[in-house]
Motif scaffolding. Structure first.
Motif, mmCIF file in Angstrom:
data_model
loop_
_atom_site.group_PDB
_atom_site.id
_atom_site.type_symbol
_atom_site.label_atom_id
_atom_site.label_comp_id
_atom_site.label_asym_id
_atom_site.label_seq_id
_atom_site.Cartn_x
_atom_site.Cartn_y
_atom_site.Cartn_z
ATOM 1 N N ALA A 114 0.790 -1.229 0.000
ATOM 2 C CA ALA A 114 0.000 0.000 0.000
ATOM 3 C C ALA A 114 0.821 1.277 0.000
ATOM 4 O O ALA A 114 0.312 2.338 -0.361
ATOM 5 N N ASN A 115 2.095 1.198 0.397
ATOM 6 C CA ASN A 115 2.882 2.426 0.465
ATOM 7 C C ASN A 115 4.348 2.165 0.131
ATOM 8 O O ASN A 115 4.776 1.022 -0.020
ATOM 9 N N ARG A 116 5.080 3.260 0.046
ATOM 10 C CA ARG A 116 6.485 3.194 -0.369
ATOM 11 C C ARG A 116 7.333 2.374 0.597
ATOM 12 O O ARG A 116 8.203 1.620 0.170
ATOM 13 N N ARG A 117 7.059 2.506 1.883
ATOM 14 C CA ARG A 117 7.848 1.758 2.867
ATOM 15 C C ARG A 117 7.637 0.254 2.704
ATOM 16 O O ARG A 117 8.590 -0.523 2.773
ATOM 17 N N GLN A 118 6.390 -0.164 2.522
ATOM 18 C CA GLN A 118 6.115 -1.579 2.322
ATOM 19 C C GLN A 118 6.818 -2.102 1.076
ATOM 20 O O GLN A 118 7.326 -3.220 1.066
ATOM 21 N N VAL A 119 6.839 -1.302 0.019
ATOM 22 C CA VAL A 119 7.533 -1.701 -1.203
ATOM 23 C C VAL A 119 9.022 -1.869 -0.935
ATOM 24 O O VAL A 119 9.647 -2.846 -1.373
ATOM 25 N N ALA A 120 9.604 -0.921 -0.203
ATOM 26 C CA ALA A 120 11.036 -0.979 0.104
ATOM 27 C C ALA A 120 11.375 -2.230 0.909
ATOM 28 O O ALA A 120 12.347 -2.939 0.605
ATOM 29 N N VAL A 121 10.559 -2.523 1.932
ATOM 30 C CA VAL A 121 10.802 -3.688 2.787
ATOM 31 C C VAL A 121 10.672 -4.982 1.986
ATOM 32 O O VAL A 121 11.505 -5.888 2.103
ATOM 33 N N SER A 122 9.651 -5.068 1.149
ATOM 34 C CA SER A 122 9.384 -6.295 0.400
ATOM 35 C C SER A 122 10.360 -6.524 -0.744
ATOM 36 O O SER A 122 10.579 -7.658 -1.163
ATOM 37 N N SER A 123 10.937 -5.443 -1.259
ATOM 38 C CA SER A 123 11.881 -5.594 -2.373
ATOM 39 C C SER A 123 13.333 -5.530 -1.915
ATOM 40 O O SER A 123 14.249 -5.711 -2.721
ATOM 41 N N LEU A 124 13.554 -5.262 -0.621
ATOM 42 C CA LEU A 124 14.899 -5.178 -0.049
ATOM 43 C C LEU A 124 15.757 -4.129 -0.747
ATOM 44 O O LEU A 124 16.934 -4.353 -1.012
ATOM 45 N N VAL A 125 15.142 -2.998 -1.059
ATOM 46 C CA VAL A 125 15.898 -1.835 -1.522
ATOM 47 C C VAL A 125 15.656 -0.721 -0.516
ATOM 48 O O VAL A 125 14.752 -0.798 0.315
ATOM 49 N N SER A 126 16.464 0.330 -0.570
ATOM 50 C CA SER A 126 16.279 1.444 0.352
ATOM 51 C C SER A 126 14.987 2.175 0.014
ATOM 52 O O SER A 126 14.475 2.082 -1.107
ATOM 53 N N GLU A 127 14.473 2.916 0.974
ATOM 54 C CA GLU A 127 13.226 3.651 0.738
ATOM 55 C C GLU A 127 13.412 4.715 -0.339
ATOM 56 O O GLU A 127 12.498 4.981 -1.117
ATOM 57 N N SER A 128 14.602 5.311 -0.381
ATOM 58 C CA SER A 128 14.857 6.329 -1.410
ATOM 59 C C SER A 128 14.886 5.704 -2.799
ATOM 60 O O SER A 128 14.364 6.278 -3.761
ATOM 61 N N THR A 129 15.473 4.502 -2.914
ATOM 62 C CA THR A 129 15.480 3.796 -4.196
ATOM 63 C C THR A 129 14.067 3.420 -4.598
ATOM 64 O O THR A 129 13.665 3.585 -5.752
ATOM 65 N N ALA A 130 13.281 2.916 -3.634
ATOM 66 C CA ALA A 130 11.892 2.560 -3.921
ATOM 67 C C ALA A 130 11.114 3.766 -4.421
ATOM 68 O O ALA A 130 10.332 3.660 -5.371
ATOM 69 N N ALA A 131 11.339 4.924 -3.808
ATOM 70 C CA ALA A 131 10.632 6.140 -4.213
ATOM 71 C C ALA A 131 10.971 6.521 -5.648
ATOM 72 O O ALA A 131 10.085 6.851 -6.443
ATOM 73 N N LEU A 132 12.246 6.467 -5.999
ATOM 74 C CA LEU A 132 12.678 6.815 -7.357
ATOM 75 C C LEU A 132 12.110 5.845 -8.386
ATOM 76 O O LEU A 132 11.628 6.252 -9.446
ATOM 77 N N VAL A 133 12.174 4.554 -8.076
ATOM 78 C CA VAL A 133 11.689 3.542 -9.004
ATOM 79 C C VAL A 133 10.176 3.659 -9.183
ATOM 80 O O VAL A 133 9.665 3.614 -10.306
ATOM 81 N N LEU A 134 9.452 3.812 -8.084
ATOM 82 C CA LEU A 134 7.996 3.923 -8.158
ATOM 83 C C LEU A 134 7.569 5.121 -8.994
ATOM 84 O O LEU A 134 6.651 5.025 -9.816
ATOM 85 N N GLU A 135 8.245 6.249 -8.789
ATOM 86 C CA GLU A 135 7.890 7.448 -9.558
ATOM 87 C C GLU A 135 8.171 7.245 -11.042
ATOM 88 O O GLU A 135 7.358 7.610 -11.893
ATOM 89 N N SER A 136 9.311 6.636 -11.348
ATOM 90 C CA SER A 136 9.666 6.382 -12.749
ATOM 91 C C SER A 136 8.671 5.437 -13.413
ATOM 92 O O SER A 136 8.196 5.689 -14.532
#
Length: 318
Positions: A114-136
């Motif tokens: 549901a959110n960026r933090r959950q994506v970061a935890v589940s994909s084992l990337v940093s939250e900043s990386t998750a944010a960049l990837v999600l936006e792209s």
């Protein structure tokens, strides 16, 4: 958690790898020298790229005299890559799918996040990386958000590709651990194998029925079940119970015995939270109802109450 830490880098592809795969998808079998020239990289660089892609099951090579022919392999994820590369050839795939994108797509494709933090935890990337990837990915229309992140219907080939790539790498890791390993359940980077091997190492931990002996319910079995996760270091009884419920066509009796034997020590909050995480809350509720009703509420796969009581006495359960 740092990007590239153990586990998740197994499905990461670099820009040069993606460019090489894209060239082969378009041109079919090609000589290594042709690929190096087309990509403007050295032969040494290409050699490293080819070695990595062979290891990941994407390409195969054939030595012809002093030259080497390179082609896509016959694996399912290589075939899906060819479809993806040809259908979306107008997109800069070497940028779109590198830098953590595959890890994020794999996580989103396997569960509701549901959110960026959950994506970061589940994909084992940093939250900043998750944010960049999600936006792209959102700007390109590859993913959308409607309560949870989803891969857009038009881009389902991306979901199929990452799923099969992950499955291939999971199976490869399982077979490196045990040559007879069979994956009986998997979700993203986590999976459970059945094997004649019972040694715990390299992130593989005994679970399900195979772990119940630690909790006073020793059971005989020719095969062992082991859980793999890049994060797991030790499993609790609650974890072993959850994993036993994840396995298809499992015998419920051992799970019921282990539960009842340790009922006073079970952390029900932890157990229910894990059940929600793995979408098996109903199975946990069925066990609770079975015990509270003394077997009058009995799902089909559960043993008759008298049969359970007879086996329970053998293990000193009252």
């Amino acid at each position: 958690m740092k990007d590239g830490e153990t586990g998740m880098q197994r499905i990461r592809l670099g820009p040069d790898e993606l460019k090489c795969m894209r060239y082969i998808a378009r041109h079919g079998t090609a000589r290594a020298s042709q690929i190096a020239s087309a990509l403007s990289i050295s032969k040494a660089q290409l050699s490293r790229v080819i070695s990595s892609l062979v290891d990941k099951g994407f390409i195969s090579t054939e030595k012809l005299g002093l030259s080497k022919n390179v082609s896509l392999s016959e694996t399912k994820h290589a075939a899906l890559w060819r479809r993806l590369a040809l259908e979306f050839g107008h997109m800069p795939l070497d940028k779109v799918l590198s830098g953590g994108s595959l890890e994020v797509l794999s996580a989103i494709g396997s569960q509701l996040l549901a959110n960026r933090r959950q994506v970061a935890v589940s994909s084992l990337v940093s939250e900043s990386t998750a944010a960049l990837v999600l936006e792209s990915l959102r700007q390109l229309g590859i993913i959308q958000k409607d309560g949870a992140y989803r891969i857009s219907p038009r881009f389902q080939i991306f979901a199929e590709f990452t799923t099969e790539f992950r499955r291939y790498m999971n199976q490869k890791l399982a077979l490196e651990f045990a040559p007879d390993a069979v994956i009986v359940w998997e979700r993203n980077e986590e999976f459970i194998i059945e094997s004649s091997k019972s040694e715990q190492r390299d992130g593989f931990l005994l679970t399900g029925i195979s772990a119940f002996a630690r909790f006073g319910v020793p059971l005989m079995g020719q095969k062992s079940h082991l859980f793999y996760s890049p994060l797991a270091r030790k499993l609790r009884l609650e974890d072993a119970i959850i994993h036993s419920l994840l396995m298809p066509n499992g015998n419920m009796l051992p799970t019921l015995l282990a539960w009842k034997k340790n009922e006073s020590e079970l952390n029900m909050q932890y157990l229910k939270r894990a059940a929600e995480k793995y979408n098996i809350a109903t199975a946990v509720t069925e066990i609770i109802d079975y015990f509270e009703s003394q077997g009058s509420k009995r799902p089909e796969r559960f043993p008759p109450w008298n049969e359970f009581l007879a086996r329970a006495r053998e293990y000193g359960i009252r």
